[in-house]
Design a protein around this motif. Structure first.
Motif, PDB file in Angstrom:
ATOM      1  N   SER A  20      -1.715   0.342  -8.988  1.00  0.00           N
ATOM      2  CA  SER A  20      -2.939  -0.430  -9.144  1.00  0.00           C
ATOM      3  C   SER A  20      -3.938   0.175  -8.174  1.00  0.00           C
ATOM      4  O   SER A  20      -3.571   1.047  -7.383  1.00  0.00           O
ATOM      5  CB  SER A  20      -2.650  -1.892  -8.824  1.00  0.00           C
ATOM      6  N   ASN A  21      -5.187  -0.295  -8.195  1.00  0.00           N
ATOM      7  CA  ASN A  21      -6.157   0.260  -7.251  1.00  0.00           C
ATOM      8  C   ASN A  21      -5.811  -0.232  -5.858  1.00  0.00           C
ATOM      9  O   ASN A  21      -5.805  -1.419  -5.610  1.00  0.00           O
ATOM     10  CB  ASN A  21      -7.575  -0.199  -7.608  1.00  0.00           C
ATOM     11  N   GLY A  22      -5.481   0.669  -4.973  1.00  0.00           N
ATOM     12  CA  GLY A  22      -5.223   0.282  -3.585  1.00  0.00           C
ATOM     13  C   GLY A  22      -3.810  -0.167  -3.288  1.00  0.00           C
ATOM     14  O   GLY A  22      -3.476  -0.432  -2.141  1.00  0.00           O
ATOM     15  N   CYS A  23      -2.969  -0.326  -4.279  1.00  0.00           N
ATOM     16  CA  CYS A  23      -1.581  -0.714  -3.975  1.00  0.00           C
ATOM     17  C   CYS A  23      -0.634  -0.341  -5.113  1.00  0.00           C
ATOM     18  O   CYS A  23      -1.057  -0.010  -6.215  1.00  0.00           O
ATOM     19  CB  CYS A  23      -1.486  -2.213  -3.715  1.00  0.00           C
ATOM     20  N   ASP A  35      -8.142  -4.352  -3.222  1.00  0.00           N
ATOM     21  CA  ASP A  35      -9.273  -3.463  -3.466  1.00  0.00           C
ATOM     22  C   ASP A  35     -10.529  -3.958  -2.746  1.00  0.00           C
ATOM     23  O   ASP A  35     -11.577  -3.343  -2.847  1.00  0.00           O
ATOM     24  CB  ASP A  35      -9.510  -3.407  -4.984  1.00  0.00           C
ATOM     25  N   GLN A  36     -10.415  -5.109  -2.045  1.00  0.00           N
ATOM     26  CA  GLN A  36     -11.580  -5.658  -1.328  1.00  0.00           C
ATOM     27  C   GLN A  36     -11.626  -5.087   0.083  1.00  0.00           C
ATOM     28  O   GLN A  36     -10.616  -4.641   0.612  1.00  0.00           O
ATOM     29  CB  GLN A  36     -11.449  -7.186  -1.245  1.00  0.00           C
ATOM     30  N   ARG A  57       0.833  -1.211   0.000  1.00  0.00           N
ATOM     31  CA  ARG A  57       0.000   0.000   0.000  1.00  0.00           C
ATOM     32  C   ARG A  57       0.865   1.258   0.000  1.00  0.00           C
ATOM     33  O   ARG A  57       0.431   2.302  -0.443  1.00  0.00           O
ATOM     34  CB  ARG A  57      -0.936  -0.009   1.199  1.00  0.00           C
ATOM     35  N   GLY A 114      -6.198  -7.262  -7.046  1.00  0.00           N
ATOM     36  CA  GLY A 114      -7.639  -7.172  -6.800  1.00  0.00           C
ATOM     37  C   GLY A 114      -7.975  -7.359  -5.324  1.00  0.00           C
ATOM     38  O   GLY A 114      -8.907  -6.750  -4.796  1.00  0.00           O
TER      39      GLY A 114
END
Ligand SMILES: Nc1nc2c(c(=O)[nH]1)N[C@H]1C(S)=C(S)[C@@H](COP(=O)(O)OP(=O)(O)OC[C@H]3O[C@@H](n4cnc5c(=O)[nH]c(N)nc54)[C@H](O)[C@@H]3O)O[C@H]1N2
Ligand SMILES: Nc1nc2c(c(=O)[nH]1)N[C@H]1C(S)=C(S)[C@@H](COP(=O)(O)OP(=O)(O)OC[C@H]3O[C@@H](n4cnc5c(=O)[nH]c(N)nc54)[C@H](O)[C@@H]3O)O[C@H]1N2
Ligand code: SF4
Ligand SMILES: [Mo]
Length: 887
Positions: free
Chosen positions: A723-726, A798-799, A707, A795
């Motif tokens: 990426s999304n979130g990291c 992103d959860q 992150r 992914g």
């Protein structure tokens, strides 16, 4: 009613209109402006993702002196004082500005006025030197002025479009879409002249993979063919052209044996003759050219060899018919208009005695530069020699983008005073700055830009200025005031600057200069804000196109055809450096990635710096797909991922220009590139450097998700993407850490550490879980082939929580159940990956771009990925052989 603003995209020279709508949650919605004549509502992947690049992450918000945060006024005092002192002590030529085609015309105007008219040196040059300067020279030599004769509409009116050294599909995607639509509509023939088979070749009826550097010969052959077949427009040539006989004689001497010529250019004779024949027989021919032409030690001659063919046939300035230099940056044209190049004075005026005195009078300035200043490469050479002692770099990243970047870095390191104005915190260039100044960026700035077709559009701000950031024109204005030039720099808004720029274009013009905005004199502030996109000239003699009437801006009023002779690139392959390195762009990144790199969507298309290499060359060098390769030139080196593909010829290599020390270990393109320049334009030969390659064998490979950004000093190879979130890191190391567990904890930070080790196969896998979600994951192996794919792991970041099974999946490096991996993202609008498309082809029998579009939506929005989808289908439906990849 939502708050909507009209503005212009800050990326490429297509200059698309953008509608920005503020949403209630503070985010903005980005859409193409249906009323803008460049794009009529369309945007490409980069334009569409603009909303993802507006956050304050990595923004430079405060000025710094020697790394210490200071107040703006203090920083500007120091800049003013040091420039003043240096110029007084060592003379005006001891200072320089290095600026950018990403400034607005108003920023550019003020910078040019300060240095040329008030400091008294023409040491101002721009990154457009690396981009458009060969076209400028070509235009001026032929037309007497730097005029782009054609418009975008010609794409729809032409019967033949010749794209020379232009990867339009990836670099000017909206123009590519316009051409593609026109082709569908009227059957336009398209010829692509490029050593690589690029994504643009998707629509090519003919692709000529010319030997790098040989365009002059190819076009001399064409001129000879036109002459032999009676294609001369005798009336036009007799009345309006000089130098025709000499140019044709040179072409005949050099290029009359087409068989020899085809061999020299490395093109099949039949293909060469097809091109010549199509050109001969098609009146409405549009020749578009870009960096494969300009970025060459013979760039200016390449341009003139193309212009010759159009002048000779009188095919210029007419509907669908003429030469069109495609500009790179959003305001490269505006920079040329204000005099941002060291060899132009202002408002398309040169350093002639009359112009010098005219501009001095207009500016009412105490002094004025009397001769051209240093061009970019020479400018940094003068810094290296200590002749330039203070340099101000604005909106460009020369430590990455200039050739022989190691030498540029040395020059900056030893320079007494370096100022960098940028909107982001860390660039490779900033590492060398004594003072950094926070500039406003897209969304915060107001002013004008000019695109490829001379169309001036407004950029409007729709956001507050963050921190202490100021628009560039304002920063320069305040420095000028502090240097004692309050009266001449009394601008309060960009409108004031614009009004003066307009007035200078009209001053003692009377039709003698092409660049003329005289009808805008007296425009009110409100009218300035309401300017609709419009092509110049903006005077009482408006015209869409130039030169069909045979009136040119040379002293004689006639155009020049130039006898141009092929000169092979200075540095050609040798036993030590046997391959030619070509460099350029990828679809979803913009230059040194300071803004496009913030978008997870754009980062997922091609996430790692790579080298395109033909399978035969790879075999010869013992390289396989996915290996790491060291690429070495006489000037520097890089370590990149191998991509084998037949889009480059054996012996030719391609490397993208975007990565830098901020996001990778050894991937700065400029470190490798030779510093040879065109003798007329000073434009570097960025597309042709002899190199060698060798396999780079690390002890382990890895993939890391985090992150936060991590400490990278321990890796011999690393690259970071969003990426999304990291952040996702590809890694490799020499020597194993003495304790993997400790090393992993150090890299991944605090939290519950899960781990798995397979000593035999040298696998290490770690996951750190914090608040029920992963905060870091590290997977390493001796073998790159054992490293899993990335999207399913990213992914999980992103959860909102991850299950026990998913935690275990991280340690087994296999997704839970049949979570099908997407693969590298091909369609960034709908986030559709390579594997998804491959499955749709294999399992669902979707074997056309349309069928894939219907099934997955991929390619149905901006269309930028359609050529890749076509190629993926072609690969999947051919049974064997080396796989193709779109470049
Ligand atoms: N996605 C994206 N788009 C961009 C940019 C970006 O960074 N990213 N940057 C913008 C800017 S500033 C610019 S200048 C433009 C550049 O736009 P382009 O000029 O279209 O892009 P490049 O990839 O630099 O180079 C074009 C092609 O020249 C070919 N070439 C190399 N050597 C030769 C040669 O000897 N002869 C011929 N005929 N061709 C040759 C290369 O193989 C390459 O495909 O793109 C603009 N648009
Ligand atoms: N090998 C090789 N080298 C090349 C090329 C190539 O094809 N091959 N292409 C060349 C070409 S054509 C070009 S145009 C150059 C581009 O190369 P550069 O100009 O060096 O690249 P950018 O990343 O666009 O740099 C722009 C900088 O301005 C900052 N910025 C953005 N907006 C603003 C603003 O409003 N104000 C200020 N002050 N700063 C801002 C960005 O954060 C970024 O740091 O590279 C050239 N170099
Ligand atoms: S083609 Fe794409 S990058 Fe270029 S101006 Fe249009 S939206 Fe922006
Ligand atoms: Mo450019």
């Amino acid at each position: 009613m939502a708050d909507q603003k009209r503005t212009t995209c800050p990326y490429c020279g297509v200059g698309c209109g953008v509608l920005v709508t503020k949403q209630e949650d503070g985010s903005v919605q980005i859409k193409g402006d249906p009323d803008h004549p460049a794009n009529f509502g369309k945007l490409c992947s980069k334009g569409s993702a603009l909303g993802e690049t507006l956050g304050l992450e990595n923004r430079l918000l405060e000025p710094k002196i020697e790394g210490q945060t200071v107040k703006m006024d203090e920083a500007l005092n120091v800049v003013a004082q040091r420039f003043k002192e240096t110029a007084e002590k060592y003379g005006p030529d001891s200072v320089a500005f290095y600026v950018s085609g990403q400034l607005l015309s108003e920023d550019y105007y003020v910078a040019n006025k300060l240095i040329k008219g008030f400091i008294g040196t023409a040491n101002i040059d721009t990154n457009s030197r690396l981009c458009m300067s060969s076209s400028v020279v070509g235009h001026k030599r032929a037309f007497g002025s730097d005029t782009v004769p054609q418009t975008y509409e010609d794409l729809e009116k032409a019967d033949l479009v010749v794209l020379v050294g232009s990867n339009l599909a990836w670099c000017h995607p909206v123009l590519f879409q316009r051409l593609k639509a026109a082709q569908k509509e009227r059957g336009t023939k398209v010829v692509v002249i490029d050593p690589r088979r690029t994504a643009t070749c998707e629509i090519a009826d003919l692709h000529l993979a010319v030997k790098p550097g040989y365009d002059v010969l190819l076009f001399n052959g064409l001129l000879n063919y036109l002459a032999q077949n009676g294609a001369q427009d005798s009336v036009y040539v007799d009345n309006h052209i000089e130098g025709c006989e000499q140019a044709v004689a040179m072409a005949a001497e050099q290029a009359s044996d087409y068989q020899v010529l085809a061999r020299q250019c490395d093109i099949a004779l039949a293909d060469l003759m097809t091109f010549y024949d199509w050109f001969l027989k098609t009146e409405k021919t549009l020749s578009m050219y870009s960096q494969g032409v300009n970025q060459s030690s013979q760039g200016s001659d390449k341009v003139n060899s193309i212009l010759n063919c159009h002048l000779y046939t009188g095919r210029i300035g007419k509907e669908g018919c003429g030469p069109l230099s495609v500009t790179g940056q959003p305001n490269a044209m505006g920079g040329r208009e204000v005099g941002g190049l060291a060899n132009m004075l202002a408002a398309h005026m040169d350093f002639t005695p009359e112009a010098i005195s005219r501009v001095k009078t207009f500016w009412d300035s105490p002094t004025i530069a009397g001769k051209p200043g240093h061009k970019a490469v020479d400018m940094f050479e003068a810094v290296h020699k200590g002749e330039i002692k203070a340099i101000w770099i604005m909106a460009t990243n020369p430590a990455v983008s200039l050739p022989d970047a190691n030498r540029v870095r040395k020059a900056l390191e030893t320079c007494e005073f370096v100022v960098v104005s940028d909107c982001v915190q860390n660039t490779d260039t900033m590492a060398y700055a004594n003072v950094v100044l926070p500039a406003a960026t897209w969304g915060e700035r107001n002013g004008t830009v000019t695109n490829t077709e001379r169309c001036i559009s407004r950029q409007h701000s729709f956001k507050e200025l963050p921190g202490e950031a100021l628009p560039d024109w304002k920063i320069i204005t305040r420095v000028a005031q502090k240097m004692g030039f309050e009266k001449a720099f009394s601008y309060e808004t960009s409108y004031d600057v614009f009004a003066e720029h307009v007035a200078l274009s009209a001053y003692e013009n009377e039709g003698t200069r092409d660049f003329d905005l005289s009808s805008w004199q007296g425009l009110s502030r409100e009218e300035f804000d309401a300017i609709e996109p419009i092509k110049w000239p903006i005077n009482n003699n408006p015209k869409d196109r130039f030169f069909a009437d045979g009136k040119f801006y040379t002293a004689s009023g006639k155009a020049n055809m130039l006898a141009v002779d092929l000169k092979a690139p200075k540095h050609t392959p040798t036993a030590k450096y046997p391959y030619v390195l070509n460099t350029g762009r990828i679809r979803d990144q913009w230059h040194t990635m300071t803004r496009s790199g913030l978008s997870p969507r754009l980062s997922s298309h091609l996430h790692e710096p790579y080298l395109d290499i033909h399978p035969d060359t790879a075999l010869k060098e013992g390289l396989k797909k996915q290996d790491l390769v060291k690429v070495e030139s006489k000037w520097g080196e890089a370590i990149l991922r191998v991509k084998t593909c037949d889009t480059v010829k054996p012996g030719e290599l391609f490397m993208p220009m975007h990565w830098n020390d901020e996001n990778s270990a050894h991937a700065v393109v400029g470190r490798l590139v030779n510093p040879v320049t065109d003798p007329f334009s000073g434009q570097p030969e960025s597309k042709h450097t002899p190199v060698n390659v060798s396999k780079f064998q690390p002890d382990w490979h890895g993939l890391l998700f985090s992150r936060e950004k991590i400490e990278t000093s321990g890796f011999v190879y690393w690259t970071r993407s969003r990426s999304n979130g990291c952040y996702v890191y590809d890694l490799a190391g020499l020597g194993e850490p003495s304790n993997w567990d400790e090393y992993a904890s150090f890299l991944l930070g605090e939290g519950e550490l899960l781990s798995m080790e397979d000593k035999k196969r040298k696998h290490h896998r770690y996951a750190v879980i914090k608040d029920n979600v992963p905060s870091g994951v590290l997977i390493t192996s001796e073998n790159q082939g054992n490293i899993p794919t990335r999207n399913w792991i990213a992914g999980l970041f992103d959860q909102s929580e991850v299950s026990m099974e998913e935690r275990i999946s991280l340690l087994s490096a296999k997704p839970v159940g049949d979570v099908a991996e997407k693969g590298a993202i091909v369609c960034s609008c709908f986030n559709i990956g390579l594997f998804q498309i491959q499955r749709a082809i294999a399992d669902e029998g979707k074997v056309s771009v349309e069928a894939i579009g219907q099934h997955l939506k991929a390619g149905t929005n901006c269309g930028s990925c359609q050529s890749e989808i076509k190629d993926i289908i072609a690969q999947a439906t051919t049974t064997s052989g080396d796989k193709k990849q779109v470049a």
